[in-house]
Design a protein around this motif. Structure first.
Motif, mmCIF file in Angstrom:
data_model
loop_
_atom_site.group_PDB
_atom_site.id
_atom_site.type_symbol
_atom_site.label_atom_id
_atom_site.label_comp_id
_atom_site.label_asym_id
_atom_site.label_seq_id
_atom_site.Cartn_x
_atom_site.Cartn_y
_atom_site.Cartn_z
ATOM 1 N N ALA A 85 0.807 -1.043 0.064
ATOM 2 C CA ALA A 85 0.134 -0.030 0.149
ATOM 3 C C ALA A 85 0.769 1.164 -0.011
ATOM 4 O O ALA A 85 0.516 2.160 -0.626
ATOM 5 C CB ALA A 85 -0.821 -0.060 1.357
ATOM 6 N N LEU A 86 1.945 1.285 0.834
ATOM 7 C CA LEU A 86 2.796 2.454 0.946
ATOM 8 C C LEU A 86 3.568 2.461 -0.715
ATOM 9 O O LEU A 86 3.656 3.687 -0.912
ATOM 10 C CB LEU A 86 3.894 2.266 1.844
ATOM 11 N N SER A 87 4.156 1.670 -1.140
ATOM 12 C CA SER A 87 4.687 1.648 -2.483
ATOM 13 C C SER A 87 3.494 2.232 -3.411
ATOM 14 O O SER A 87 3.781 3.013 -4.317
ATOM 15 C CB SER A 87 5.179 0.244 -2.869
ATOM 16 N N ALA A 88 2.367 1.620 -3.467
ATOM 17 C CA ALA A 88 1.309 2.275 -4.309
ATOM 18 C C ALA A 88 1.203 3.662 -4.197
ATOM 19 O O ALA A 88 0.990 4.420 -5.219
ATOM 20 C CB ALA A 88 0.112 1.614 -3.911
ATOM 21 N N LEU A 89 1.096 4.104 -3.060
ATOM 22 C CA LEU A 89 0.920 5.557 -2.519
ATOM 23 C C LEU A 89 2.236 6.299 -3.039
ATOM 24 O O LEU A 89 2.221 7.457 -3.864
ATOM 25 C CB LEU A 89 0.796 5.780 -1.129
ATOM 26 N N SER A 90 3.318 5.872 -3.039
ATOM 27 C CA SER A 90 4.732 6.491 -3.593
ATOM 28 C C SER A 90 4.630 6.626 -4.911
ATOM 29 O O SER A 90 5.050 7.592 -5.413
ATOM 30 C CB SER A 90 5.876 5.739 -3.166
ATOM 31 N N GLU A 91 4.104 5.494 -5.624
ATOM 32 C CA GLU A 91 3.980 5.554 -7.072
ATOM 33 C C GLU A 91 2.961 6.733 -7.521
ATOM 34 O O GLU A 91 3.148 7.418 -8.505
ATOM 35 C CB GLU A 91 3.277 4.311 -7.656
ATOM 36 N N VAL A 92 1.834 6.970 -6.866
ATOM 37 C CA VAL A 92 1.133 7.785 -7.223
ATOM 38 C C VAL A 92 1.458 9.551 -6.858
ATOM 39 O O VAL A 92 1.231 10.165 -7.922
ATOM 40 C CB VAL A 92 -0.302 7.975 -6.309
ATOM 41 N N LEU A 93 2.376 9.539 -6.045
ATOM 42 C CA LEU A 93 2.886 10.756 -5.922
ATOM 43 C C LEU A 93 4.146 11.045 -6.569
ATOM 44 O O LEU A 93 4.406 12.243 -7.087
ATOM 45 C CB LEU A 93 3.209 10.567 -4.354
ATOM 46 N N ARG A 94 4.697 10.091 -7.322
ATOM 47 C CA ARG A 94 5.749 10.325 -8.226
ATOM 48 C C ARG A 94 5.166 10.815 -9.380
ATOM 49 O O ARG A 94 4.243 10.460 -9.895
ATOM 50 C CB ARG A 94 6.634 9.126 -8.545
ATOM 51 N N SER A 95 5.927 11.991 -10.063
ATOM 52 C CA SER A 95 5.338 12.517 -10.882
ATOM 53 C C SER A 95 4.026 12.948 -11.025
ATOM 54 O O SER A 95 3.547 13.311 -12.144
ATOM 55 C CB SER A 95 5.426 11.520 -12.250
ATOM 56 N N ALA A 96 3.637 13.421 -9.725
ATOM 57 C CA ALA A 96 2.423 13.835 -9.724
ATOM 58 C C ALA A 96 1.988 15.195 -10.293
ATOM 59 O O ALA A 96 1.222 15.509 -10.890
ATOM 60 C CB ALA A 96 2.010 14.244 -8.193
#
Length: 535
Positions: free
Chosen positions: A208-219
């Motif tokens: 879940a934390l990795s998915a959140l980081s992916e969403v925040l990347r290149s936001a």
């Protein structure tokens, strides 16, 4: 006198301080005058999740904050994806044609909490308000409506993947792989709670934390590539939904024998989401040139930051450190966290940026259920128990009133000027010093600020407690009311202002869930013991 909660002196102190509706007006004007102008967050509670008067007066106060104080959004105790549909509707950004339609995603228990006539009417007004704002389309001045709750683990995950599939398919694949961790537990989040909490199954926390980081990347790049301001709004929604998945994972993992209190996890998520909402709105105002700020980071100074109204239950908004919830059970809540995070800035009393308002009632009806996931009913609310704030306020004898529970920093309103100066005379008396034109200064009966201070001190002493305070959620159990719905609190430390409405009525659901909704005023627990035989 039998049944009295306190002596007459206490009642007189309350009556002296009580704000009552002015002729031809509601309490809103008096309440608005009490909220400090520098407040960035106004938290407006409710003593139940099913009382019409609480919802409607809360909506009226919010209207005034929007139209007169420039508040930018309402953050509500609701799941983010469900409330986001309503947010798009009030800002004219989706195809919903009515507030009833915009509330269509609130399909899970308890539906009456948001699908009721009071919320419908408020959203209808908010849409009309936003439609009148110059500029049309997506406008930085249009007021939003966002959810802050943590329960929507699966629906939030689905919204994240849906968004990324549109704007960044490769990122969507990576996030989808992370969220597949939850698939083995099915659609019921409680199965995940049991498996990880009771049986030691591996958790999905890191996924879940990795998915959140992916969403925040290149936001920022995704948002800028979108359809104007709508691109930023959709990216923000994805971030909030991804944060909700992570927060929900921790909540459910700790539900059974977890190391952390789920209440604290939930309310910390509330506070974090309110902060995200304020930052998002502030950035939007900077991009639109409404306020100054750093154009590269879309940030502004704290004094220019966006303003947010928060709607949630009293138990979330009243400072938990002033209740046995905090003192005996170690619980924190949104109100306490907001004061700790924002209250001290520029204030000698520590509450300047955050102002919280509670509600209470003595009796009436409420929309509530017998058990979780059971149909909502219109239930009779028992009169406040002896030794409670509800019973004490009933004894005051006013149908509705508000009490200011905090003193003004810097000496209150007004400058205390007027030109009056007192001079001692030879006989021990006082006279007014004459001015240069030979006219006496006015001699006030009493300094207004000092009188207000005395009233405030007497009120806070009268309400110091601790006394019992009632909290009715989505379930109401009159038979075990003391154990199920009361806790001890010190009201002047818990809230900045308390509104008491002596007799209240249940909200009106858009679709009553009980077949005898309009007839069932008494809950089954509250019927005489001999019912139905009456012997």
């Amino acid at each position: 006198m039998p049944g009295r909660t306190r002596d007459e002196g206490v009642l007189q102190a309350i009556r002296r301080a009580a704000m009552v509706p002015r002729p031809g007006q509601t309490l809103v004007r008096s309440i608005l005058d009490t909220i400090p102008s520098e407040s960035k967050f106004v938290l407006i509670g409710e003593a139940s999740h099913g009382t019409d008067e609480f919802y409607r007066l809360r909506g009226d106060i919010t209207r005034a904050l929007i139209t007169e104080r420039g508040f930018n959004a309402i953050a509500v105790e609701a799941d983010f994806p469900d409330a986001f549909r309503a947010n798009l509707y009030v800002r004219g950004l989706n195809n919903d044609t009515s507030p009833e339609e915009a509330l269509g995603d609130f399909i899970r228990f308890p539906t009456w909490m948001w699908r009721n006539t009071a919320v419908r009417d408020f959203l209808s007004w908010l849409r009309q308000h936003n439609d009148k704002i110059a500029g049309g389309g997506v406008d930085a001045d249009k007021v939003g409506f966002y959810g802050v709750d943590v329960y929507s683990m699966h629906s939030s995950a689905a919204r994240v993947v849906e968004y990324l599939n549109r704007v960044d398919p490769e990122a969507a694949k990576r996030v989808q792989q992370r969220y597949e961790c939850f698939d083995r537990y099915g659609e019921d989040a409680h199965l995940y709670a049991r498996a990880t909490g009771l049986y030691g199954a591996p958790s999905c926390a890191n996924d879940a934390l990795s998915a959140l980081s992916e969403v925040l990347r290149s936001a920022g790049a995704r948002a800028q590539a979108g359809d104007g301001e709508m691109g930023w709004e959709q990216q923000f929604a994805a971030e909030c939904n991804a944060a909700c998945v992570s927060g929900a994972e921790a909540y459910y993992r700790n539900m059974f024998f977890g190391e952390e209190l789920t209440w604290n996890l939930r309310d910390t998520h509330f506070a974090d989401t309110v902060a995200r909402i304020q930052n998002h709105l502030t950035s939007r105002m900077v991009r639109a040139g409404r306020i100054g700020g750093d154009s590269k980071s879309d940030t502004a100074s704290a004094s220019a930051a966006a303003k947010v109204v928060v709607w949630a239950h009293n138990s979330h908004l009243g400072d938990a450190s002033a209740t046995d919830m905090g003192k005996m059970r170690g619980e924190i809540n949104l109100g306490q966290l907001m004061r700790q995070r924002y209250g001290a800035a520029g204030s000698s009393d520590g509450h300047s940026k955050v102002f919280n308002i509670g509600f209470s009632c003595n009796s009436g009806t409420v929309a509530a259920a017998d058990e979780w996931d059971s149909p909502g009913q219109k239930k009779h609310v028992r009169p406040g128990m002896p030794g409670s704030y509800e019973a004490l306020f009933h004894e005051v004898g006013l149908p509705a009133f508000a009490l200011k529970l905090r003193a003004e920093s810097g000496g209150g309103r007004g400058g205390g000027g007027g030109g009056s100066k007192r001079i001692k005379t030879s006989d021990g008396g006082e006279r007014a010093e004459e001015n240069k034109e030979g006219e006496d200064f006015a001699v006030p009966e009493k300094d207004q600020n000092q009188e207000e201070k005395e009233v405030q001190e007497q009120l806070c002493a009268a309400l110091a407690g601790p006394l019992l305070e009632r909290a009715i959620g989505v379930i109401y159990r009159p038979r075990t009311e003391r154990q199920s719905h009361y806790f001890y609190a010190e009201l002047p430390k818990q809230f900045d202002l308390m509104i008491h409405i002596d007799k209240t009525h249940a909200v009106k659901p858009l679709e009553p869930s009980h077949p005898s909704w309009e007839k069932e005023h008494l809950a089954k627990e509250d019927l005489p013991e001999t019912y139905p035989f009456a012997v």
